[in-house]
Design a protein around this motif. Structure first.
Motif, PDB file in Angstrom:
ATOM      1  N   THR A  66      72.528  30.181  28.544  1.00  0.00           N
ATOM      2  CA  THR A  66      72.141  29.507  29.780  1.00  0.00           C
ATOM      3  C   THR A  66      73.165  29.744  30.878  1.00  0.00           C
ATOM      4  OG1 THR A  66      70.925  27.809  28.566  1.00  0.00           O
ATOM      5  CG2 THR A  66      71.617  27.251  30.802  1.00  0.00           C
ATOM      6  N   ARG A  69      72.758  33.309  32.083  1.00  0.00           N
ATOM      7  CA  ARG A  69      71.525  33.440  32.870  1.00  0.00           C
ATOM      8  C   ARG A  69      71.736  32.892  34.283  1.00  0.00           C
ATOM      9  NH1 ARG A  69      68.247  31.230  29.553  1.00  0.00           N
ATOM     10  NH2 ARG A  69      67.441  33.176  28.707  1.00  0.00           N
ATOM     11  N   GLU A  70      72.383  31.739  34.392  1.00  0.00           N
ATOM     12  CA  GLU A  70      72.624  31.125  35.703  1.00  0.00           C
ATOM     13  C   GLU A  70      73.613  31.948  36.536  1.00  0.00           C
ATOM     14  OE1 GLU A  70      73.817  27.149  34.697  1.00  0.00           O
ATOM     15  OE2 GLU A  70      71.761  26.544  34.217  1.00  0.00           O
ATOM     16  N   ALA A  95      71.770  35.017  37.740  1.00  0.00           N
ATOM     17  CA  ALA A  95      70.824  34.647  38.795  1.00  0.00           C
ATOM     18  C   ALA A  95      71.556  34.430  40.118  1.00  0.00           C
ATOM     19  CB  ALA A  95      70.054  33.389  38.396  1.00  0.00           C
ATOM     20  N   GLY A  98      71.888  37.502  41.803  1.00  0.00           N
ATOM     21  CA  GLY A  98      70.630  38.185  42.095  1.00  0.00           C
ATOM     22  C   GLY A  98      70.113  39.053  40.970  1.00  0.00           C
ATOM     23  N   VAL A 144      68.238  39.201  37.182  1.00  0.00           N
ATOM     24  CA  VAL A 144      67.449  38.493  36.181  1.00  0.00           C
ATOM     25  C   VAL A 144      67.209  39.446  35.016  1.00  0.00           C
ATOM     26  CG1 VAL A 144      65.256  37.368  35.663  1.00  0.00           C
ATOM     27  CG2 VAL A 144      66.319  37.046  37.899  1.00  0.00           C
ATOM     28  N   CYS A 176      66.163  46.257  30.607  1.00  0.00           N
ATOM     29  CA  CYS A 176      65.907  45.906  31.998  1.00  0.00           C
ATOM     30  C   CYS A 176      65.499  47.156  32.763  1.00  0.00           C
ATOM     31  CB  CYS A 176      67.136  45.256  32.644  1.00  0.00           C
ATOM     32  SG  CYS A 176      68.560  46.326  32.794  1.00  0.00           S
ATOM     33  N   ARG A 201      71.395  46.326  40.219  1.00  0.00           N
ATOM     34  CA  ARG A 201      71.875  45.030  40.707  1.00  0.00           C
ATOM     35  C   ARG A 201      73.015  44.504  39.845  1.00  0.00           C
ATOM     36  NH1 ARG A 201      66.295  41.793  41.887  1.00  0.00           N
ATOM     37  NH2 ARG A 201      65.500  43.202  43.479  1.00  0.00           N
TER      38      ARG A 201
END
Length: 72
Positions: free
Chosen positions: A12, A15-16, A19, A22, A24, A49, A56
């Motif tokens: 988590t 992931r944050e 994010a 920018g 994901v 990905c 990115r």
């Protein structure tokens, strides 16, 4: 059980953080095979990905010229 909560929390957090930059990674998750292992701590699976996401991610991880003390 401790490792399961820990790998969920780390996933988590990652992931944050991604994010916020920018990025994901849709496949980001705790690795279910390593979770089932009794002796080694579980792994975080980053997954696959697109090339755009890879770009990115590279940009987010590459220090800018300014942060390295270089002039533009």
């Amino acid at each position: 059980m401790k490792h399961l909560k820990e790998v969920d929390a780390v996933t988590t957090e990652l992931r944050e953080a991604l994010a916020g930059a920018g990025v994901v990674l849709p496949s980001l998750r705790p690795d279910p095979v390593s979770i089932a292992h009794r002796y080694n701590p579980p792994l975080v699976e980053l997954g696959r990905c697109s090339m755009e996401v890879a770009r990115r991610l590279t940009a987010a991880l590459t220090p800018t010229r300014q942060s390295r003390g270089e002039r533009p």
